[in-house]
Design a protein around this motif. Structure first.
Motif, PDB file in Angstrom:
ATOM      1  N   GLY A  31       0.745  -1.111   0.068  1.00  0.00           N
ATOM      2  CA  GLY A  31      -0.101  -0.118   0.104  1.00  0.00           C
ATOM      3  C   GLY A  31       1.076   1.176   0.175  1.00  0.00           C
ATOM      4  N   HIS A  32       0.072   2.478  -0.463  1.00  0.00           N
ATOM      5  CA  HIS A  32       0.974   3.686  -0.492  1.00  0.00           C
ATOM      6  C   HIS A  32       0.117   4.639   0.398  1.00  0.00           C
ATOM      7  CE1 HIS A  32      -2.421   4.862  -3.438  1.00  0.00           C
ATOM      8  NE2 HIS A  32      -2.042   3.638  -3.932  1.00  0.00           N
ATOM      9  N   GLY A  33       0.647   5.922   0.675  1.00  0.00           N
ATOM     10  CA  GLY A  33       0.070   6.991   1.301  1.00  0.00           C
ATOM     11  C   GLY A  33      -0.976   7.504   0.212  1.00  0.00           C
ATOM     12  N   VAL A  34      -2.059   8.212   0.572  1.00  0.00           N
ATOM     13  CA  VAL A  34      -3.021   9.075  -0.234  1.00  0.00           C
ATOM     14  C   VAL A  34      -3.004  10.250  -0.013  1.00  0.00           C
ATOM     15  CG1 VAL A  34      -5.372   8.977  -1.363  1.00  0.00           C
ATOM     16  CG2 VAL A  34      -4.287   6.839  -0.629  1.00  0.00           C
ATOM     17  N   GLY A  35      -2.943  11.369  -0.682  1.00  0.00           N
ATOM     18  CA  GLY A  35      -3.224  12.667  -0.419  1.00  0.00           C
ATOM     19  C   GLY A  35      -4.349  13.188  -0.411  1.00  0.00           C
ATOM     20  N   TYR A  36      -4.698  14.427   0.171  1.00  0.00           N
ATOM     21  CA  TYR A  36      -6.067  15.087   0.211  1.00  0.00           C
ATOM     22  C   TYR A  36      -6.068  16.212  -0.883  1.00  0.00           C
ATOM     23  CZ  TYR A  36     -10.337  17.083   1.893  1.00  0.00           C
ATOM     24  OH  TYR A  36     -11.682  17.591   2.328  1.00  0.00           O
ATOM     25  N   MET A  37      -6.811  15.684  -2.038  1.00  0.00           N
ATOM     26  CA  MET A  37      -6.859  16.499  -3.254  1.00  0.00           C
ATOM     27  C   MET A  37      -5.375  16.899  -3.663  1.00  0.00           C
ATOM     28  SD  MET A  37      -9.004  18.048  -5.373  1.00  0.00           S
ATOM     29  CE  MET A  37      -9.096  19.996  -5.244  1.00  0.00           C
ATOM     30  N   THR A  38      -4.456  15.959  -3.561  1.00  0.00           N
ATOM     31  CA  THR A  38      -3.077  16.544  -4.099  1.00  0.00           C
ATOM     32  C   THR A  38      -2.650  15.168  -5.068  1.00  0.00           C
ATOM     33  OG1 THR A  38      -2.305  15.542  -2.138  1.00  0.00           O
ATOM     34  CG2 THR A  38      -2.311  17.923  -2.463  1.00  0.00           C
ATOM     35  N   ASN A  39      -1.703  14.289  -4.444  1.00  0.00           N
ATOM     36  CA  ASN A  39      -1.492  13.105  -5.367  1.00  0.00           C
ATOM     37  C   ASN A  39      -2.345  11.789  -4.615  1.00  0.00           C
ATOM     38  OD1 ASN A  39       0.743  14.239  -6.975  1.00  0.00           O
ATOM     39  ND2 ASN A  39       1.596  14.685  -4.887  1.00  0.00           N
ATOM     40  N   VAL A  40      -2.736  10.953  -5.609  1.00  0.00           N
ATOM     41  CA  VAL A  40      -3.161   9.724  -5.116  1.00  0.00           C
ATOM     42  C   VAL A  40      -1.999   8.904  -4.542  1.00  0.00           C
ATOM     43  CG1 VAL A  40      -2.924   8.348  -7.402  1.00  0.00           C
ATOM     44  CG2 VAL A  40      -4.704   7.882  -5.737  1.00  0.00           C
ATOM     45  N   HIS A  41      -0.702   8.974  -4.944  1.00  0.00           N
ATOM     46  CA  HIS A  41       0.416   8.140  -4.428  1.00  0.00           C
ATOM     47  C   HIS A  41       1.218   9.522  -3.532  1.00  0.00           C
ATOM     48  CE1 HIS A  41      -0.031   5.334  -8.013  1.00  0.00           C
ATOM     49  NE2 HIS A  41      -0.907   5.125  -7.013  1.00  0.00           N
ATOM     50  N   GLU A  42       1.348   9.178  -2.285  1.00  0.00           N
ATOM     51  CA  GLU A  42       1.863  10.399  -1.444  1.00  0.00           C
ATOM     52  C   GLU A  42       2.387   9.646  -0.138  1.00  0.00           C
ATOM     53  OE1 GLU A  42       0.116  14.559  -2.400  1.00  0.00           O
ATOM     54  OE2 GLU A  42       0.137  14.401  -0.251  1.00  0.00           O
ATOM     55  N   GLY A  43       3.478   9.687  -0.070  1.00  0.00           N
ATOM     56  CA  GLY A  43       4.226   9.232   1.341  1.00  0.00           C
ATOM     57  C   GLY A  43       4.163  10.191   2.433  1.00  0.00           C
ATOM     58  N   PRO A  44       4.951  10.388   3.501  1.00  0.00           N
ATOM     59  CA  PRO A  44       5.976   9.072   3.588  1.00  0.00           C
ATOM     60  C   PRO A  44       5.473   7.834   3.894  1.00  0.00           C
ATOM     61  CG  PRO A  44       5.754  10.442   5.572  1.00  0.00           C
ATOM     62  CD  PRO A  44       4.698  11.054   4.659  1.00  0.00           C
ATOM     63  N   ASN A  45       4.358   7.603   4.318  1.00  0.00           N
ATOM     64  CA  ASN A  45       3.502   6.518   4.878  1.00  0.00           C
ATOM     65  C   ASN A  45       3.398   5.413   3.711  1.00  0.00           C
ATOM     66  OD1 ASN A  45       1.754   8.492   4.642  1.00  0.00           O
ATOM     67  ND2 ASN A  45       0.053   7.061   5.207  1.00  0.00           N
ATOM     68  N   ALA A  46       3.625   4.214   3.972  1.00  0.00           N
ATOM     69  CA  ALA A  46       3.460   2.993   2.984  1.00  0.00           C
ATOM     70  C   ALA A  46       3.395   1.838   3.598  1.00  0.00           C
ATOM     71  CB  ALA A  46       4.434   3.176   1.694  1.00  0.00           C
ATOM     72  N   PHE A  47       2.953   0.434   3.021  1.00  0.00           N
ATOM     73  CA  PHE A  47       3.301  -0.766   3.481  1.00  0.00           C
ATOM     74  C   PHE A  47       4.339  -1.392   2.404  1.00  0.00           C
ATOM     75  CE2 PHE A  47      -1.014  -0.115   4.769  1.00  0.00           C
ATOM     76  CZ  PHE A  47      -1.013   0.068   6.315  1.00  0.00           C
ATOM     77  N   ARG A  48       5.210  -1.720   2.761  1.00  0.00           N
ATOM     78  CA  ARG A  48       6.207  -2.520   2.117  1.00  0.00           C
ATOM     79  C   ARG A  48       6.961  -3.536   2.709  1.00  0.00           C
ATOM     80  NH1 ARG A  48       4.261   0.355  -1.076  1.00  0.00           N
ATOM     81  NH2 ARG A  48       5.016   2.039  -2.142  1.00  0.00           N
ATOM     82  N   TRP A  49       7.258  -4.697   2.106  1.00  0.00           N
ATOM     83  CA  TRP A  49       8.071  -5.830   2.969  1.00  0.00           C
ATOM     84  C   TRP A  49       9.537  -5.672   3.253  1.00  0.00           C
ATOM     85  CZ3 TRP A  49      11.430  -9.710   1.122  1.00  0.00           C
ATOM     86  CH2 TRP A  49      11.335  -9.703  -0.223  1.00  0.00           C
ATOM     87  N   ARG A  50      10.097  -4.912   2.136  1.00  0.00           N
ATOM     88  CA  ARG A  50      11.444  -5.200   2.122  1.00  0.00           C
ATOM     89  C   ARG A  50      12.280  -3.712   2.404  1.00  0.00           C
ATOM     90  NH1 ARG A  50      15.271  -8.305  -2.330  1.00  0.00           N
ATOM     91  NH2 ARG A  50      17.052  -8.444  -0.957  1.00  0.00           N
ATOM     92  N   TYR A  51      12.667  -3.527   3.557  1.00  0.00           N
ATOM     93  CA  TYR A  51      13.473  -2.272   3.784  1.00  0.00           C
ATOM     94  C   TYR A  51      15.037  -2.492   3.225  1.00  0.00           C
ATOM     95  CZ  TYR A  51      15.547   1.595   6.328  1.00  0.00           C
ATOM     96  OH  TYR A  51      16.333   2.714   6.711  1.00  0.00           O
ATOM     97  N   ILE A  52      15.290  -1.614   2.482  1.00  0.00           N
ATOM     98  CA  ILE A  52      16.965  -1.629   2.015  1.00  0.00           C
ATOM     99  C   ILE A  52      17.716  -0.264   3.028  1.00  0.00           C
ATOM    100  CG2 ILE A  52      18.527  -1.699   0.247  1.00  0.00           C
ATOM    101  CD1 ILE A  52      15.890  -2.839  -1.537  1.00  0.00           C
ATOM    102  N   PRO A  53      18.522  -0.667   3.820  1.00  0.00           N
ATOM    103  CA  PRO A  53      19.231   0.670   4.476  1.00  0.00           C
ATOM    104  C   PRO A  53      19.862   1.408   3.706  1.00  0.00           C
ATOM    105  CG  PRO A  53      19.488  -1.697   5.644  1.00  0.00           C
ATOM    106  CD  PRO A  53      18.929  -1.909   4.161  1.00  0.00           C
TER     107      PRO A  53
END
Lengths: 607, 607
Positions: free
Chosen positions: B478-500
């Motif tokens: 999943g991805h963050g969603v903006g408010y009347m801005t971008n439909v894809h908008e972070g910084p929040n998200a659901f991802r399985w693999r973190y790459i330092p």
């Protein structure tokens, strides 16, 4: 009651220390119990902080200024530290609580208030590279890293002890030193490093296939290692080397005297060299020598740290066997306790610990305990680091639980297992909480995941049953386990909270062994923990990648008397039944008489 | 079939480009479709890469040298790029496949082979700061960042379009610009920054409570913003400002001409300043201006990025309402499809898209679609970025599924929802896979977690049902969603693999909105995705910390025809029944006739 040292004795020690500080124009001395290798357990020789403060906890740092003294420790030790510092000479600084700064923050405050350059002294060999570097960069601070408080004042101190160093046969290690050195040299060559300095005792023991007994609960030996393309030099107490150790490494490794390391290293490293070292493991003195030498230092995790975390087939086969014999000890303690409970006979915490420690010591290749056995009855188990002693301990009461966290070092590997047993009939809330812990433990052990996942990705599987009830266990879910080295040994671990720039990060790989130990700890009431060790293994590879899963190494019954089966899903019942089926199959050959009956009873399938 | 441009046309364009390169002694030109603000969607003016290559995919970079040309794109576009580059002028570089270097690696190789300093040119405003910086540090490379290929050769290009800029009332935004600026200035003051430069259009729109229509599917407007302690200057196309926009910001914000930004910024910033900027958002030209100015730059995430990701109460109330009206459109499409299937009437992909797009456009405060509606039948749905068009599309067949991923921008917020519907009776394997996806979606929506968790900690909850079957969905959950801005908008998200060092990291906080959209995609067979938006909310705070959980914003039925109830646990049945109960309660007031009957039928509790 922990041991309390008389106020006069502490005052005198601090007085002598301050005299010495005055001579060297020192404003602050920092003292810890850490050895030169940042080992988890410390031997007596290094307990400066304990000597000067009277505080015996495993974690704590003492700061002595001209007029004051401060002991920083964490939440595990507040109660103990308050007792042991009650003489009033030293102020307790409760790390992690509001308004208490970090140690480096505190030093910075002191330096800021000073009207002259603030001189901070310590033994740089006992301070981590990162902490020393941070202090050295603090405004108005000057570092003196060759201040040896123990040597100056602690006259009664025994010498650093060096015990026999022996070779671990390839039938236990599965890989000889030549092969290990080849892999390390390949890594050095890949990153362009000509010299690799290793100071962590677990890495050195693994590389050399040697073990010792210089540190309690840790079969390692004091040493340093310098690896170059052509040479490998081990700095050890040469007279401690057994013949088999010398023979096993003949023509592969040169030995030098442990005491000569700091003198030698200065001539080994020059401005033209590229040196590989692990900043999280080397001490500040070495860090400073490397910085001053002008050489280029590549700071990375020691390659051996990753290599040794991935157990080879020989190690895995050995581990599987020793976990069965180790589990037999745990099961026998459980059945002993159940019989006592049935007959209304008493059991004390130290009796339980002595019982299981005794059984372990009878195993053929037993070396030592992998940590002091935690045996905690009733409310004592709510303290995660409870230590019972003969004078100060509890006897189990009807309806209480006993938490036993224990393990051993054997030639066939290291174990760490926790079981929580019902003594008599426990109440419904205890059973509910025990079952929640079990659900978490099982969910993590049942995980399937893509290669690339770290323990941070998986931790929530163990924690979710507790979190859904508004409970947390305030510790990691699990830690890596070494092979006849340290019982706590990374880089693999299960943790829920990753802090960028602070937390270590490591992906889970086949061959890694990690504990799975969720719990519930209710202060003043009880503590529950169930701990199995999980071996990471391949499951299947397909177009999506490499799927991994876990195989449980630990084999001992989980107390059915504490499970509320109503709370288990069908899958959870299947998991516990399959596990108990395995436990019975593996442990039965080691059981007879009533123990065998009890094993049958306590591994019976639940419906 | 994607549009293919004649070989002769591309040849001529490249020929002119190479003439221009010769004049400036340029060895390589780098062309992209990116605008000056690193926006996800690009407007026509910026499509240099498309003009010179003929490749129309949303991701791709063109490298033109004296003798060759290379188009780098990722796995989503290999098939399309092969078709569109089939004229042979340009070599396709399949990023992520074996033996294909990264773009910077490729540039480095070219520079290495060159017998003179290798001059690489691009429009620095269309290149990210980090990428430009990396190239500038590459051995034997010299950067020319004011090479404007479009201006030189693309004579037919329309001017950059600037549409009306309008004010978003505080009844939609919940916080006025003064308050937002106060929070930003507080942050600047805390880190000691006197100047804050913002170039990301979503941040600027949020801060100023203005919106525009300069980019497709994104109600933003071209602009830059400079915030100091006392002043806030917005660089916009001033003639586009509506009266309400000017009035709303009177005395708070000064307006300057968009075209003057790069000229002005050089005089605004000097060596004495400390500037706050976001290295992941600013372009290389600005980065270079800041570096050359001698000022101190603190590179951090824009504070507004975090602020706006945490929706305030007004926004949340608006979002809850719009998600119901938006869900009504999805439900009506579903019922339309079910009726057609029953009557054996046909439905094409574009008909389905037109049907739902039409319904959305009738909602009172509708602005535009939040992205092009994905309507994919049968095997087409296995392509995650499938786009149907009138000439090239499928008609649903009996027993197939239709995947519809769609959403809108409204004054009351932005939506993003995916549903997969059965057209007629689907087979058991489809139902099994649909149910696995549902289990994952529900598990994540049911999570309870401590504050401090990121999306990396939670992702596995959604993925585990698929992973246990050896299936992965090769995208984030999943991805963050903006408010009347971008439909894809972070910084929040659901991802399985973190790459330092590579991945962004952000903890989940109350008020954040993130999609929950696991799926299964079987090439040549079918694709399944179920997507709800989750609002992070407080659950309880106690001695263990602050527990958080999710509230589902999205309201639309999940196709019961595709659920295999045998595979659901009791808890999962409870979750889907509770959800459908809410859906019925909220959507029923908007339904009548057969739609209402269908809503009843498709939100019925399962047993």
């Amino acid at each position: 009651m922990p041991k309390i040292i008389q106020k006069e004795i502490i005052s005198e020690r601090l007085h002598k220390l301050r005299d010495k500080m005055k001579t060297g124009s020192i404003d602050m001395v920092i003292l810890s119990n850490t050895d030169y290798h940042n080992s988890e357990y410390s031997s007596e020789y290094f307990k400066d902080r304990e000597y000067f403060s009277g505080f015996t906890g495993s974690a704590g740092t003492l700061l002595v200024t001209k007029d004051n003294a401060y002991l920083f420790t964490d939440g595990r030790y507040f109660v103990q530290a308050e007792l042991q510092l009650s003489n009033g000479e030293i102020k307790l600084m409760k790390s992690g609580t509001k308004d208490v700064p970090s140690i480096s923050g505190f030093v910075s405050e002191c330096a800021h208030k000073s009207d002259h350059v603030y001189r901070v002294a310590f033994d740089g060999r006992t301070v981590s590279a990162s902490f020393g570097e941070k202090l050295s960069k603090t405004g108005n601070v000057e570092i003196e890293d060759t201040f040896y408080a123990g040597d100056y004042i602690w006259q009664s101190r025994e010498k650093q002890t060096f015990n026999d160093i022996f070779s671990l046969d390839v039938k236990y290690t599965g890989e000889d030193t030549e092969s290990k050195l080849n892999r390390i040299r390949k890594y050095m060559s890949d990153i362009g490093a000509g010299i690799h300095i290793v100071t962590s005792l677990d890495d050195i023991s693994w590389i050399l296939n040697l073990r010792g007994r210089d540190i309690a609960y840790t079969p390692l030996f004091f040493s340093y290692l310098i690896i170059t393309d052509k040479k490998c030099t081990a700095y050890v107490n040469k007279s401690s080397l057994s013949d088999n150790a010398k023979i096993s490494l003949k023509d592969k490794v040169e030995f030098a005297e442990y005491a000569d390391f700091y003198k030698d290293i200065k001539s080994v490293v020059s401005g033209n060299d590229t040196v590989l070292a692990d900043k999280n493991k080397i001490n500040y003195s070495l860090f400073k020598i490397l910085s001053d030498s002008g050489c280029k230092v590549v700071y990375r995790m020691n390659p051996s740290t990753k290599f040794k975390s991935i157990k080879n087939n020989t190690e895995i086969e050995n581990l599987k066997k020793i976990h069965i014999e180790d589990g037999v000890c745990v099961a026998k303690l459980m059945f002993h306790l159940k019989r006592l409970a049935k007959n209304k006979e008493t059991l004390t915490e130290t009796d339980a610990a002595a019982f299981i420690d005794g059984l372990r010591s009878e195993i053929s290749d037993y070396v030592e305990l992998s940590f002091p056995t935690i045996s905690a009855a009733g409310p004592n188990a709510a303290q995660m680091h409870y230590a019972a002693d003969e004078e100060n301990q509890s006897t189990l009461k009807e309806g209480e639980m006993l938490l036993v966290d224990s393990g051993g070092h054997y030639l066939r590997g290291t174990t760490d297992i926790t079981r929580t047993f019902a003594y008599g009939e426990c109440d419904e809330e205890m059973k509910k909480h025990f079952t929640l812990v079990l659900k978490g433990m099982l969910a993590l052990s049942d995980a399937v995941f893509l290669k690339g996942c770290s323990g941070y990705s998986l931790d929530i599987l163990a924690r979710e049953p507790m979190w859904k009830e508004g409970i947390d266990y305030r510790s990691g879910t699990g830690h890596g386990v070494g092979y006849m080295t340290n019982v706590h040994e990374g880089p693999n671990a299960f943790r829920w909270r990753y802090i960028p720039g602070v937390s270590e990060y490591s992906e889970l790989l086949p061959g890694m062994v990690t504990t799975d130990e969720p719990g519930i700890y209710l202060e003043g009431e009880y503590g529950i923990r169930i701990e199995n060790e999980l071996l990471c293994v391949n499951r299947e590879s397909n177009e999506y990648g490499d799927f991994l899963e876990f195989e449980t190494l630990t084999h001992a019954p989980i107390d059915l008397d504490l499970i509320d089966t109503e709370l288990l899903s069908e899958r959870e019942k299947e998991l516990i039944n399959n596990y108990h089926n395995d436990v019975f199959r593996e442990l039965a050959p080691f059981m007879e008489g009533d123990d065998l009956n009890m094993l049958k009873k306590y591994t019976k399938a639940i419906k």
